[in-house]
Design a protein around this motif. Structure first.
Motif, short mmCIF file in Angstrom:
data_model
loop_
_atom_site.label_atom_id
_atom_site.label_comp_id
_atom_site.label_asym_id
_atom_site.label_seq_id
_atom_site.Cartn_x
_atom_site.Cartn_y
_atom_site.Cartn_z
N HIS A 150 0.83 -1.21 0.00
CA HIS A 150 0.00 0.00 0.00
C HIS A 150 0.87 1.26 0.00
O HIS A 150 0.57 2.23 -0.71
N LEU A 151 1.96 1.24 0.78
CA LEU A 151 2.87 2.39 0.82
C LEU A 151 3.55 2.61 -0.53
O LEU A 151 3.64 3.75 -1.01
N VAL A 152 4.01 1.52 -1.14
CA VAL A 152 4.69 1.62 -2.44
C VAL A 152 3.73 2.17 -3.50
O VAL A 152 4.10 3.07 -4.27
N TRP A 200 3.96 5.69 -5.46
CA TRP A 200 4.00 5.71 -6.92
C TRP A 200 2.99 6.69 -7.48
O TRP A 200 3.30 7.46 -8.41
N TYR A 201 1.77 6.71 -6.91
CA TYR A 201 0.75 7.64 -7.36
C TYR A 201 1.15 9.08 -7.07
O TYR A 201 0.92 9.98 -7.88
N GLU A 248 3.41 14.46 -13.48
CA GLU A 248 2.38 14.90 -14.43
C GLU A 248 2.08 16.39 -14.27
O GLU A 248 1.90 17.10 -15.26
N ALA A 249 2.03 16.85 -13.00
CA ALA A 249 1.76 18.27 -12.75
C ALA A 249 2.89 19.14 -13.30
O ALA A 249 2.64 20.18 -13.93
#
Length: 255
Positions: free
Chosen positions: A30-32, A36-37, A44-45
């Motif tokens: 979950h942390l990885v 990543w997100y 992307e920003a």
């Protein structure tokens, strides 16, 4: 302590250690994924801002003629913020898009069409394009407002036309089981019921989930669908990137 008790105690320890290990593994995964997100969002920003400022020359030119019709699907909750939709349409006009279909499931944007048309410079209803050749704006932005109710009504009318054509052209005694409902028949029926129906080349979805959110399915036979995220966090660079990517792809269908 007998052997059975020892075995039960050992099994309990193994189960606890295994459960702890699975819990730690789940938290690590979950942390990885979360990291990543976050990193992907930051990249992307940054890329979006670079495109907006013209720093990335790759997106400086777009063959906008390849994008004959663009559809924008807006989640029902975000469609209430008409100002964001107006800003998006202004960006599209700056890029050079000429035909835009606006869709939300409940028709909120259709109810606000007078305000949208009065605020977005050079915008007209798509069905009025032929009637406004004398318009001072030689490159108007043609807008079509679509809702779920339009979809249902058009499908019912098209189905009725196909049925009537079938009854007129077929007889039970000489019916050989041939496939009457071809794509040609469907296109003709849809042309008849939808006075100015346009099948979008590109569909941009603004909302929390990756779905076309009820956009008329019979218009999506050859449509490229791109999920753009929340309308509240839309970026000009991301919009330009999505359109540039579509216009740069070789298409193997159509004429």
């Amino acid at each position: 302590m007998d052997l059975n008790q020892s075995m039960r105690l050992l099994s309990s320890w193994i189960a606890q250690i295994g459960g702890l290990g699975l819990d730690l593994l789940w938290r690590f995964i979950h942390l990885v994924v979360s990291l990543w997100y976050i990193v992907s969002g930051i990249i992307e920003a940054v890329e979006s801002y670079a495109i907006s400022l013209g720093l990335n020359k790759k997106y400086s030119s777009i063959n906008i003629e390849k994008l004959r019709c663009l559809a924008v699907v807006v989640d029902i909750e975000e469609a209430r913020d008409v100002s964001k939709v107006i800003e998006l349409l202004q960006w599209l006009r700056t890029i050079g898009v000429k035909q835009v279909g606006l869709f939300d499931s409940q028709g909120l944007l259709k109810k606000s069409k007078d305000m949208i048309l009065g605020t977005v410079p050079g915008s007209v209803l798509s069905e009025e394009i032929g009637e406004k050749n004398s318009s001072p704006d030689q490159n108007p932005l043609a807008l079509e407002f679509i809702s779920s109710s339009d979809n249902k009504e058009a499908v019912m009318k098209a189905a009725n036309i196909l049925l009537q054509d079938y009854l007129k052209s077929s007889r039970p005694e000489n019916d050989k089981g041939e496939n009457f409902f071809t794509e040609t028949h469907l296109n003709e029926a849809l042309r008849v019921v939808g006075e100015n129906v346009h099948a979008p080349d590109l569909l941009l979805v603004y909302g929390p989930i990756r779905s076309h959110l009820g956009f008329p399915a019979w218009r999506l036979r050859y449509t490229e669908i791109v999920h753009m995220g929340s309308l509240n966090y839309m970026r000009y660079g991301s919009l330009l990137k999505a359109i540039h990517k579509f216009t740069g792809v070789h298409q193997n269908y159509g004429t």
